[in-house]
Design a protein around this motif. Structure first.
Motif, PDB file in Angstrom:
ATOM      1  N   ARG A   1      67.403 -51.995  55.586  1.00 33.47           N
ATOM      2  CA  ARG A   1      66.115 -51.980  55.817  1.00 33.47           C
ATOM      3  C   ARG A   1      65.367 -53.041  54.834  1.00 33.47           C
ATOM      4  N   ARG A   2      65.752 -52.535  53.425  1.00 33.60           N
ATOM      5  CA  ARG A   2      65.075 -53.542  52.559  1.00 33.60           C
ATOM      6  C   ARG A   2      65.534 -54.907  52.425  1.00 33.60           C
ATOM      7  N   ALA A   3      66.820 -55.188  52.867  1.00 31.09           N
ATOM      8  CA  ALA A   3      67.677 -56.507  52.868  1.00 31.09           C
ATOM      9  C   ALA A   3      66.578 -57.189  54.041  1.00 31.09           C
ATOM     10  N   ARG A   4      66.468 -56.721  55.001  1.00 28.88           N
ATOM     11  CA  ARG A   4      65.699 -57.314  56.149  1.00 28.88           C
ATOM     12  C   ARG A   4      64.098 -57.748  55.779  1.00 28.88           C
ATOM     13  N   ALA A   5      63.387 -56.697  55.032  1.00 28.58           N
ATOM     14  CA  ALA A   5      62.306 -56.934  54.666  1.00 28.58           C
ATOM     15  C   ALA A   5      62.174 -58.255  53.636  1.00 28.58           C
ATOM     16  N   LEU A   6      63.068 -58.405  52.900  1.00 31.38           N
ATOM     17  CA  LEU A   6      63.215 -59.365  51.800  1.00 31.38           C
ATOM     18  C   LEU A   6      63.295 -60.799  52.537  1.00 31.38           C
ATOM     19  N   LEU A   7      64.305 -60.864  53.368  1.00 29.53           N
ATOM     20  CA  LEU A   7      64.605 -62.047  54.167  1.00 29.53           C
ATOM     21  C   LEU A   7      63.580 -62.515  54.804  1.00 29.53           C
ATOM     22  N   ASP A   8      62.868 -61.443  55.506  1.00 32.97           N
ATOM     23  CA  ASP A   8      61.610 -61.878  56.074  1.00 32.97           C
ATOM     24  C   ASP A   8      60.345 -62.317  55.238  1.00 32.97           C
ATOM     25  N   TYR A   9      60.319 -61.672  54.033  1.00 33.75           N
ATOM     26  CA  TYR A   9      59.449 -62.041  53.236  1.00 33.75           C
ATOM     27  C   TYR A   9      59.543 -63.654  52.638  1.00 33.75           C
ATOM     28  N   LEU A  10      60.951 -64.022  52.532  1.00 36.67           N
ATOM     29  CA  LEU A  10      61.259 -65.475  52.103  1.00 36.67           C
ATOM     30  C   LEU A  10      61.367 -66.277  53.359  1.00 36.67           C
ATOM     31  N   GLU A  11      61.157 -65.860  54.281  1.00 33.75           N
ATOM     32  CA  GLU A  11      61.136 -66.666  55.767  1.00 33.75           C
ATOM     33  C   GLU A  11      62.400 -66.997  56.211  1.00 33.75           C
ATOM     34  N   VAL A  12      63.492 -66.274  56.073  1.00 31.16           N
ATOM     35  CA  VAL A  12      64.696 -66.473  56.526  1.00 31.16           C
ATOM     36  C   VAL A  12      65.519 -65.177  57.291  1.00 31.16           C
ATOM     37  N   GLY A  13      64.368 -64.416  57.729  1.00 29.48           N
ATOM     38  CA  GLY A  13      64.748 -63.335  58.402  1.00 29.48           C
ATOM     39  C   GLY A  13      65.572 -63.682  59.635  1.00 29.48           C
ATOM     40  N   HIS A  14      65.192 -64.607  60.391  1.00 29.66           N
ATOM     41  CA  HIS A  14      65.712 -65.116  61.703  1.00 29.66           C
ATOM     42  C   HIS A  14      67.273 -65.377  61.400  1.00 29.66           C
ATOM     43  N   ARG A  15      67.769 -65.744  60.115  1.00 26.47           N
ATOM     44  CA  ARG A  15      68.947 -66.118  59.853  1.00 26.47           C
ATOM     45  C   ARG A  15      69.823 -64.863  59.238  1.00 26.47           C
ATOM     46  N   GLY A  16      69.577 -63.700  59.282  1.00 24.43           N
ATOM     47  CA  GLY A  16      70.000 -62.549  58.757  1.00 24.43           C
ATOM     48  C   GLY A  16      71.505 -62.068  59.431  1.00 24.43           C
ATOM     49  N   ALA A  17      71.925 -62.442  60.564  1.00 22.89           N
ATOM     50  CA  ALA A  17      73.187 -62.438  60.868  1.00 22.89           C
ATOM     51  C   ALA A  17      73.907 -63.573  60.713  1.00 22.89           C
ATOM     52  N   THR A  18      73.570 -64.417  59.942  1.00 18.61           N
ATOM     53  CA  THR A  18      74.450 -65.875  59.970  1.00 18.61           C
ATOM     54  C   THR A  18      74.943 -65.902  58.688  1.00 18.61           C
ATOM     55  N   LEU A  19      76.379 -66.377  58.614  1.00 18.40           N
ATOM     56  CA  LEU A  19      77.216 -66.462  57.532  1.00 18.40           C
ATOM     57  C   LEU A  19      76.623 -67.598  56.622  1.00 18.40           C
TER      58      LEU A  19
END
Length: 229
Positions: A126-144
């Motif tokens: 949950r916190r990882a997703r929130a951080l990625l969203d904060y840095l505007e790369v949440g849409h790339r969370g499932a990407t290698l």
């Protein structure tokens, strides 16, 4: 005025002894306050990376005193028995190359840092997703990592560095592998983090295009601070 998050008093580092001794740092004083982004400048071999590693409690000083977030952690000797825990609690590291684990997705790369700190799996994700969203790369969370652009990979690396909410962030040439546009974006993110999270950020760099984004600079030469402002 707020107390400094990073404070060095008379810090020195010498490698070796006698005629072969190398004085990497000589009686260095430094203060960095909450909300500041400070550039560490100087030619190769001037002591910039050694200074960053001393603040990161990776290299032990030869003498002097080091205070981090109001705590004296070194004064002639380490005053903390568990430096790994200290780094997990207080310090985030960002490097020239993102060093993401290639077999983990962007989200998993951030979550693994939380796992090392003992954060439970569901909360870490949950916190990882929130951080990625904060840095505007949440849409790339499932990407290698191999499928991320240079700027995206560096933002994931920044998210990983922020995973444990450190007050001190140490960045070693974080824009060297990026073009000027992406370098500016990364520096804008670091400035935003410094202000919003009241963090102290130190950036070692040779990249003149980002000098204008610093609140102050410290220039080292032959192990000594020759200018600051």
């Amino acid at each position: 005025m707020a107390a400094p998050l990073v404070e060095l008093r008379g810090i020195a580092k010498t490698y070796g002894r006698g005629e072969t001794a190398v004085h990497a740092l000589k009686d260095t004083d430094l203060q960095v306050y909450p909300g500041q982004v400070v550039g560490l400048l100087g030619p190769s071999g001037s002591g910039k990376t050694t200074l960053l590693n001393l603040i990161g409690c990776i290299v032990e000083p030869t003498r002097g005193r080091l205070n981090l977030d109001g705590e004296t952690v070194y004064d002639g000797r380490w005053l903390r028995s568990d430096l790994r825990r200290l780094r997990l609690e207080k310090i985030g590291f960002i490097f020239q190359f993102h060093n993401l684990l290639p077999f983990l997705t962007a989200e998993e790369n951030v979550a693994v840092a939380l796992d090392l700190a003992g954060v439970p799996g569901a909360e870490a994700r949950r916190r990882a997703r929130a951080l990625l969203d904060y840095l505007e790369v949440g849409h790339r969370g499932a990407t290698l990592p191999s499928r991320l652009s240079g700027g995206e990979a560096q933002r994931v690396a920044i998210a990983r560095a922020l995973a444990n909410r450190p007050r001190i962030i140490l960045a070693d040439e974080p824009t060297a592998a990026l073009d000027s546009g992406r370098a500016g974006m990364v520096m804008d993110l670091l400035r935003r983090l410094a202000i919003e999270q009241q963090a102290a950020i130190l950036v070692v760099t040779h990249d003149e295009t980002i000098f204008g984004r610093f609140d102050g600079t410290v220039t080292l030469r032959d192990g000594r601070v020759v200018s600051s402002g």
